[in-house]
Design a protein around this motif. Sequence first.
Motif, PDB file in Angstrom:
ATOM      1  N   ARG A  19       7.253  -4.085  -4.215  1.00 52.70           N
ATOM      2  CA  ARG A  19       5.969  -3.522  -5.019  1.00 52.70           C
ATOM      3  C   ARG A  19       5.702  -2.374  -4.660  1.00 52.70           C
ATOM      4  N   HIS A  20       5.949  -1.970  -3.486  1.00 53.09           N
ATOM      5  CA  HIS A  20       5.824  -0.240  -2.957  1.00 53.09           C
ATOM      6  C   HIS A  20       6.745   0.511  -3.849  1.00 53.09           C
ATOM      7  N   ALA A  21       7.987  -0.036  -4.093  1.00 49.15           N
ATOM      8  CA  ALA A  21       8.943   1.227  -4.956  1.00 49.15           C
ATOM      9  C   ALA A  21       8.334   1.129  -6.317  1.00 49.15           C
ATOM     10  N   ASN A  22       7.751  -0.165  -6.858  1.00 50.92           N
ATOM     11  CA  ASN A  22       7.338  -0.094  -8.146  1.00 50.92           C
ATOM     12  C   ASN A  22       6.072   0.918  -8.021  1.00 50.92           C
ATOM     13  N   ARG A  23       5.404   0.998  -7.254  1.00 48.90           N
ATOM     14  CA  ARG A  23       3.985   1.834  -7.036  1.00 48.90           C
ATOM     15  C   ARG A  23       4.609   3.262  -7.211  1.00 48.90           C
ATOM     16  N   LEU A  24       5.601   3.684  -6.496  1.00 44.57           N
ATOM     17  CA  LEU A  24       6.108   5.133  -6.428  1.00 44.57           C
ATOM     18  C   LEU A  24       6.544   5.394  -7.848  1.00 44.57           C
ATOM     19  N   TYR A  25       7.188   4.505  -8.508  1.00 41.99           N
ATOM     20  CA  TYR A  25       7.564   4.818 -10.051  1.00 41.99           C
ATOM     21  C   TYR A  25       6.372   4.989 -10.709  1.00 41.99           C
ATOM     22  N   ARG A  27       3.437   5.714  -9.900  1.00 38.26           N
ATOM     23  CA  ARG A  27       2.539   7.236  -9.468  1.00 38.26           C
ATOM     24  C   ARG A  27       3.395   8.273  -9.546  1.00 38.26           C
ATOM     25  N   ARG A  28       4.546   8.282 -10.236  1.00 40.00           N
ATOM     26  CA  ARG A  28       5.400   9.397 -10.323  1.00 40.00           C
ATOM     27  C   ARG A  28       5.714   9.981  -8.923  1.00 40.00           C
ATOM     28  N   PHE A  29       5.906   9.056  -7.799  1.00 42.95           N
ATOM     29  CA  PHE A  29       6.419   9.454  -6.480  1.00 42.95           C
ATOM     30  C   PHE A  29       5.058  10.305  -5.956  1.00 42.95           C
ATOM     31  N   GLY A  30       3.879  10.029  -6.293  1.00 39.67           N
ATOM     32  CA  GLY A  30       2.617  10.423  -5.584  1.00 39.67           C
ATOM     33  C   GLY A  30       2.045  11.954  -6.407  1.00 39.67           C
ATOM     34  N   ARG A  31       2.740  12.004  -7.553  1.00 41.23           N
ATOM     35  CA  ARG A  31       2.211  13.076  -8.315  1.00 41.23           C
ATOM     36  C   ARG A  31       1.042  12.748  -9.574  1.00 41.23           C
ATOM     37  N   ALA A  77      -6.986   2.630 -14.109  1.00 43.62           N
ATOM     38  CA  ALA A  77      -6.748   1.871 -12.666  1.00 43.62           C
ATOM     39  C   ALA A  77      -6.263   0.728 -12.603  1.00 43.62           C
ATOM     40  N   SER A  78      -5.551   0.142 -11.524  1.00 39.46           N
ATOM     41  CA  SER A  78      -5.215  -1.177 -11.574  1.00 39.46           C
ATOM     42  C   SER A  78      -6.071  -2.001 -10.035  1.00 39.46           C
ATOM     43  N   THR A  79      -6.928  -1.197  -9.580  1.00 42.24           N
ATOM     44  CA  THR A  79      -8.010  -1.844  -8.478  1.00 42.24           C
ATOM     45  C   THR A  79      -9.144  -1.188  -8.654  1.00 42.24           C
ATOM     46  N   THR A  80     -10.266  -1.786  -8.406  1.00 43.97           N
ATOM     47  CA  THR A  80     -11.541  -1.243  -8.282  1.00 43.97           C
ATOM     48  C   THR A  80     -11.737   0.121  -7.742  1.00 43.97           C
ATOM     49  N   VAL A  81     -11.083   0.274  -6.398  1.00 47.76           N
ATOM     50  CA  VAL A  81     -11.327   1.372  -5.822  1.00 47.76           C
ATOM     51  C   VAL A  81     -10.755   2.588  -6.583  1.00 47.76           C
ATOM     52  N   GLU A  82      -9.397   2.400  -7.215  1.00 49.91           N
ATOM     53  CA  GLU A  82      -8.893   3.351  -8.058  1.00 49.91           C
ATOM     54  C   GLU A  82      -9.965   3.769  -9.149  1.00 49.91           C
ATOM     55  N   PHE A  83     -10.469   2.656  -9.857  1.00 53.57           N
ATOM     56  CA  PHE A  83     -11.509   2.690 -10.900  1.00 53.57           C
ATOM     57  C   PHE A  83     -12.731   3.764 -10.676  1.00 53.57           C
ATOM     58  N   ARG A 257      -2.551  -1.852  -6.323  1.00 50.25           N
ATOM     59  CA  ARG A 257      -3.233  -0.507  -6.490  1.00 50.25           C
ATOM     60  C   ARG A 257      -1.853   0.186  -7.080  1.00 50.25           C
ATOM     61  N   GLY A 258      -2.008   1.022  -7.695  1.00 50.73           N
ATOM     62  CA  GLY A 258      -1.096   2.139  -8.321  1.00 50.73           C
ATOM     63  C   GLY A 258       0.171   1.596  -9.143  1.00 50.73           C
ATOM     64  N   VAL A 259      -0.039   0.258  -9.767  1.00 50.60           N
ATOM     65  CA  VAL A 259       0.980  -0.082 -10.478  1.00 50.60           C
ATOM     66  C   VAL A 259       0.370  -0.579 -12.020  1.00 50.60           C
ATOM     67  N   TYR A 260       0.858   0.302 -12.939  1.00 54.24           N
ATOM     68  CA  TYR A 260       0.219   0.223 -14.306  1.00 54.24           C
ATOM     69  C   TYR A 260       1.098  -0.410 -15.464  1.00 54.24           C
ATOM     70  N   THR A 261       1.095  -1.564 -15.235  1.00 49.10           N
ATOM     71  CA  THR A 261       1.933  -2.744 -16.191  1.00 49.10           C
ATOM     72  C   THR A 261       0.639  -2.974 -17.339  1.00 49.10           C
ATOM     73  N   PRO A 262       1.111  -3.344 -18.410  1.00 50.79           N
ATOM     74  CA  PRO A 262       0.000  -3.851 -19.335  1.00 50.79           C
ATOM     75  C   PRO A 262      -0.855  -4.834 -18.924  1.00 50.79           C
ATOM     76  N   GLU A 263      -0.430  -5.845 -18.190  1.00 53.48           N
ATOM     77  CA  GLU A 263      -1.177  -6.876 -17.727  1.00 53.48           C
ATOM     78  C   GLU A 263      -2.252  -6.325 -16.741  1.00 53.48           C
ATOM     79  N   LEU A 264      -2.194  -5.114 -15.947  1.00 53.01           N
ATOM     80  CA  LEU A 264      -2.823  -4.532 -15.011  1.00 53.01           C
ATOM     81  C   LEU A 264      -3.594  -3.373 -15.711  1.00 53.01           C
ATOM     82  N   VAL A 265      -3.468  -2.965 -16.660  1.00 56.37           N
ATOM     83  CA  VAL A 265      -4.456  -1.746 -17.273  1.00 56.37           C
ATOM     84  C   VAL A 265      -4.842  -1.894 -18.734  1.00 56.37           C
ATOM     85  N   ASP A 266      -4.307  -2.970 -19.491  1.00 54.64           N
ATOM     86  CA  ASP A 266      -4.943  -3.404 -20.981  1.00 54.64           C
ATOM     87  C   ASP A 266      -6.079  -4.099 -20.619  1.00 54.64           C
ATOM     88  N   VAL A 267      -7.251  -3.619 -21.083  1.00 55.41           N
ATOM     89  CA  VAL A 267      -8.547  -4.196 -20.938  1.00 55.41           C
ATOM     90  C   VAL A 267      -9.374  -4.343 -21.925  1.00 55.41           C
TER      91      VAL A 267
END
Length: 308
Positions: A19-25, A27-31, A77-83, A257-267
Amino acid sequence: MDTRSRLSRALRTPILFCRHANRLYHRRFGRRECNEDGVDPFEADWDNLFVLDACRYDMFERRAELPGRLERAESRASTTVEFLRANVDGRDLSDTVYVTANPQLSQHRESIDARFAAVVDVWRADGWSNEHGTVLPETVTEYALQAAEEYPNKRLVVHYMQPHYPFVGSDADFDGGDFSDPEATEENVWVQLLQGQTDVDRDEIWELYDGNLDRALPHVEDAMRELGGKTIVTADHGNMVGERAFPIPFREWGHPRGVYTPELVDVPWLVYESGARRTIRAATPDDRDESPDDDVVAERLRDLGYAE
């Protein structure tokens, strides 16, 4: 939990490392700190913005029969805090009142500079259901209508907790964990499923998840019709229910948080207009310090399934 602690935990648990590795992808390695392809809901024209917590577009399209025109939108966002960080941090929203069942803004009040005209925390003592371990949708609608009377010249953001866990909209029962009881486990339901701590069929999870949305929709419609003006119904983020993540294709659950698959960001983005528009005026933000005890906030978040 800070970034170093998260990484240490991930290294000890292979699935969390993936999951952490996917998040890095994503989030463009924090960019980037959010999904920059998402829409900014506060730039849109509306009198009322209804936010359904953790409501996927496909789920809403399949279950909701609310009046209005439905489109697909992409959340930042993929979490409320991110939103909240992506959309309200540092922004002048002195023409807007935030009515919320989610304690995250209060939990992060020192790092999110939310300049609303007023914040109505429905999850405080009077609005919280101890029986269900959440704020029920009818309670949110009641507070929203009260806020409209108290602030007749403000835009309203109405943040419902459903369809987010805990599941209060279905009587379904199954072996592998009582997910209707917020005290049943210290781990939230999605973490249990992610780590294989419970063996529950996806169809059963979908029944509970759908039931939570069904539980909320009549009360959302009541608020839409009562408040009038131009209303948008959307979500802060979606949720994964055992779909394959990307780029590492393990089965993902919940809304990391920080993972932007369609299931997580299509609203959903439902637009409904009824009656006269309100005359909106900015005001001096409400500076009353009514911050609840940190232990109360932490207890509410645990009941809602947030695990840190």
